[in-house]
Design a protein around this motif. Sequence first.
Motif: not given
Length: 212
Positions: A129-144
């Motif tokens: 699982a990754f969390e990326v802070n893009y400033g105004e929004f945050t994206v969480y990714f889950v990958v194999t």
Amino acid sequence: MLAVVLSLLSLVAAAAGSGCCTPTQWEGDMGLILGSVANGNTSFIEGTMRIHYDAQQKMIVTVQNINYNGLPIRQTIIEDFNKRVQYTVMGDGCSSKPLGAWLPNCIPDNATSAEVVYGLGSNSVQARAFEVNYGEFTVYFVVTADTCVPLAEDVNGKFDGADIMEVITFANIKAGISNTSVFNIPTNCPTVQFPVPGVPRARRASPFHGYL
Ligand SMILES: *[C@@H]1O[C@H](CO)[C@@H](O)[C@H](O)[C@H]1NC(C)=O
Ligand SMILES: *[C@@H]1O[C@H](CO)[C@@H](O)[C@H](O)[C@H]1NC(C)=O
Ligand SMILES: *[C@@H]1O[C@H](CO)[C@@H](O)[C@H](O)[C@H]1NC(C)=O
């Protein structure tokens, strides 16, 4: 909500880059839920999509079967990042609008991450699982964990002036493009001249797919 679950994990900063890039070409199924509020107007989108993703040709096609505030919509979005045009094909009609720049299909190096396991016992998937802070929004990714194949993506925060919460799950992913003609632009699609004053470019919010 996945975002809530993920925020309970202690994500640690990736030391030297995420090292996680999706396969160059893949296709699969997506399930989507997207709620947004802009100036008091709410919208709710849910549905499924078939995605064809080609980082080599810099093209992404999603064949969408969605509900927008209860209204059923079947449309195909063709994103051509070479010409930087996004086509919307609906029935016999086609429209186009300017598109932002191609994003690398890698999780950004400033992501924080944690290892997670999906499933139980012998029927388990090692994931990250990754969390990326893009400033105004945050994206969480889950990958194999081994091949960086998308499993889930959440977007939270402000996007183009709207408060949004988007949850996407990915399934039945296969490497490669089985039929390259999905990338053909219908002949009745208009071409757009650039730049178009006052028309903002559509943009992707993430290395996987991004915003509708
Ligand atoms: C909110 O929705 C109404 C009705 O569709 C529309 O006329 C208005 O422009 C919308 N407001 C904003 C800020 O988008
Ligand atoms: C993290 O990296 C992404 C991609 O380069 C960038 O858009 C974002 O602003 C960065 N986040 C922070 C907090 O610097
Ligand atoms: C490939 O896709 C095109 C357009 O979507 C379709 O007309 C054609 O039948 C497909 N070819 C195969 C072999 O499935």
